[in-house]
Scaffold this motif. Structure first.
Motif, mmCIF file in Angstrom:
data_model
loop_
_atom_site.group_PDB
_atom_site.id
_atom_site.type_symbol
_atom_site.label_atom_id
_atom_site.label_comp_id
_atom_site.label_asym_id
_atom_site.label_seq_id
_atom_site.Cartn_x
_atom_site.Cartn_y
_atom_site.Cartn_z
ATOM 1 N N GLY A 34 -5.079 -8.116 32.512
ATOM 2 C CA GLY A 34 -4.976 -7.205 31.774
ATOM 3 C C GLY A 34 -5.203 -5.760 32.592
ATOM 4 N N TRP A 35 -4.862 -4.425 32.079
ATOM 5 C CA TRP A 35 -5.194 -3.370 32.977
ATOM 6 C C TRP A 35 -5.168 -2.344 32.051
ATOM 7 N N ILE A 36 -5.679 -1.268 32.684
ATOM 8 C CA ILE A 36 -6.044 -0.079 31.762
ATOM 9 C C ILE A 36 -5.448 1.314 32.717
ATOM 10 N N ILE A 37 -4.932 2.332 31.908
ATOM 11 C CA ILE A 37 -4.447 3.596 32.392
ATOM 12 C C ILE A 37 -5.390 4.678 32.262
ATOM 13 N N PHE A 38 -5.881 5.628 33.070
ATOM 14 C CA PHE A 38 -6.883 6.586 32.742
ATOM 15 C C PHE A 38 -6.675 7.866 33.513
ATOM 16 N N VAL A 39 -7.053 8.969 32.980
ATOM 17 C CA VAL A 39 -6.955 10.026 33.645
ATOM 18 C C VAL A 39 -8.339 10.270 34.617
ATOM 19 N N ASP A 40 -7.765 10.130 35.878
ATOM 20 C CA ASP A 40 -8.989 9.851 36.801
ATOM 21 C C ASP A 40 -9.466 11.017 37.613
ATOM 22 N N SER A 41 -10.079 11.923 36.904
ATOM 23 C CA SER A 41 -10.740 13.398 37.364
ATOM 24 C C SER A 41 -11.649 13.280 38.376
ATOM 25 N N VAL A 66 -9.850 6.106 28.638
ATOM 26 C CA VAL A 66 -8.615 5.473 29.028
ATOM 27 C C VAL A 66 -7.564 5.798 27.877
ATOM 28 N N SER A 67 -6.253 5.790 28.581
ATOM 29 C CA SER A 67 -5.253 6.451 27.691
ATOM 30 C C SER A 67 -4.212 5.033 27.099
ATOM 31 N N PHE A 68 -4.289 3.952 27.959
ATOM 32 C CA PHE A 68 -3.396 2.729 27.681
ATOM 33 C C PHE A 68 -4.469 1.416 28.076
ATOM 34 N N TYR A 69 -4.128 0.434 27.349
ATOM 35 C CA TYR A 69 -4.746 -0.830 27.486
ATOM 36 C C TYR A 69 -3.971 -1.759 27.424
ATOM 37 N N THR A 70 -3.481 -2.732 28.410
ATOM 38 C CA THR A 70 -2.712 -3.894 28.234
ATOM 39 C C THR A 70 -3.469 -5.097 28.198
ATOM 40 N N SER A 103 8.872 -15.943 30.284
ATOM 41 C CA SER A 103 7.371 -15.193 30.391
ATOM 42 C C SER A 103 7.361 -14.393 31.800
ATOM 43 N N LEU A 104 8.231 -14.700 32.818
ATOM 44 C CA LEU A 104 8.113 -14.091 34.188
ATOM 45 C C LEU A 104 8.804 -12.711 34.033
ATOM 46 N N ARG A 105 9.921 -12.830 33.303
ATOM 47 C CA ARG A 105 10.685 -11.641 33.199
ATOM 48 C C ARG A 105 9.704 -10.478 32.288
ATOM 49 N N ALA A 106 9.175 -11.087 31.453
ATOM 50 C CA ALA A 106 8.472 -10.250 30.396
ATOM 51 C C ALA A 106 7.247 -9.603 31.141
ATOM 52 N N ALA A 107 6.696 -10.372 31.879
ATOM 53 C CA ALA A 107 5.553 -9.819 32.539
ATOM 54 C C ALA A 107 5.845 -9.036 33.714
ATOM 55 N N THR A 108 6.902 -8.951 34.390
ATOM 56 C CA THR A 108 7.494 -8.007 35.293
ATOM 57 C C THR A 108 7.636 -6.850 34.716
ATOM 58 N N ASN A 109 8.543 -6.714 33.483
ATOM 59 C CA ASN A 109 8.775 -5.535 32.971
ATOM 60 C C ASN A 109 7.663 -5.045 32.385
ATOM 61 N N ASP A 110 6.639 -5.564 32.063
ATOM 62 C CA ASP A 110 5.302 -5.065 31.649
ATOM 63 C C ASP A 110 4.678 -4.328 32.762
ATOM 64 N N VAL A 111 4.635 -5.049 33.912
ATOM 65 C CA VAL A 111 3.829 -4.010 35.053
ATOM 66 C C VAL A 111 4.959 -2.868 35.649
ATOM 67 N N VAL A 112 5.876 -3.002 35.394
ATOM 68 C CA VAL A 112 6.931 -1.891 35.949
ATOM 69 C C VAL A 112 6.886 -0.887 35.057
ATOM 70 N N ALA A 113 6.917 -1.211 33.616
ATOM 71 C CA ALA A 113 6.740 -0.059 32.768
ATOM 72 C C ALA A 113 5.356 0.659 32.791
ATOM 73 N N ALA A 114 4.231 -0.178 33.177
ATOM 74 C CA ALA A 114 2.967 0.602 33.200
ATOM 75 C C ALA A 114 2.897 1.320 34.575
#
Length: 204
Positions: free
Chosen positions: A94-101, A118-122, A48-59
């Motif tokens: 959780g988190w989101i990624i968005f174009v912050d104009s 919002v472009s991506f949501y985890t 679980s730790l490895r998967a979560a770390t990979n998720d954050v790095v990928a985001a």
């Protein structure tokens, strides 16, 4: 085994376990369980730790890549609902990624303003994992069009660290956390944090 008794009747021994044999078997199973269960729990917690770390790095990589692609500011922030930035709690919600104009003062918290999408949501992470940032990454991480990490007011981000940590007692303190450091160029490095307790304090 067959034997004859005094009245010449044929006696046959029936198969099965005696009480002593059954008790010995149960004792062995208890011992094996005591050894195997903690090992299995540790394996699951590490996974679980490895998967979560990979998720954050990928985001983070996704946020930086989108900023370069869009030619403008892109922000990643904590979010429990997938539509707005959270101002409380930690990153595991959780988190989101968005174009912050649009970015307005005060600069402490990011926000999805009118016209921004919002472009991506985890969604929230599972598996007894908490994710906490230091002062440079407690609320958001933002990248400019050149791929550099920036504060909302445009200043360069000196240093930011997000810690991914397992609260499981099955992991040793010198293995339970990964620190994801983000420097001013946007480069990300991952290291194993030393002596982190199950309280999983935020990095300094």
């Amino acid at each position: 085994m067959k034997s004859f008794c005094g009245n010449n009747q044929l006696m046959t021994r029936h198969g099965g376990f005696s009480l002593v044999e059954l008790l010995v078997t149960i004792a062995i199973l208890v011992i094996l369980s005591a050894v195997a269960v903690p090992g299995f729990q540790g394996m699951m917690a590490s996974s679980s730790l490895r998967a979560a770390t990979n998720d954050v790095v990928a985001a983070l990589a996704q946020t930086r890549s989108l900023a370069i692609k869009e030619g403008g500011r892109v922000t990643m922030c904590k979010s429990a609902n997938g539509t707005a930035c959270a101002t409380t709690g930690d990153w595991e919600q959780g988190w989101i990624i968005f174009v912050d104009s649009v970015r307005n003062s005060p600069w402490t918290n990011a926000s999805v303003d009118t016209g921004e999408t919002v472009s991506f949501y985890t969604q929230a992470l599972q598996g007894n994992v908490v994710v906490r940032g230091n002062s440079g990454a407690s609320q958001y991480v933002s990248y400019s069009a050149d791929g550099l990490s920036r504060q909302l007011n445009g200043s360069s981000l000196a240093a930011a660290t997000i810690r991914v940590c397992s609260t499981s007692s099955a992991i040793a303190d010198n293995q339970r956390a990964r620190d994801i450091a983000i420097n001013s160029t946007g480069r990300v490095t991952v290291t194993t944090a030393a002596s982190v307790t199950s309280a999983c304090a935020a990095p300094s």
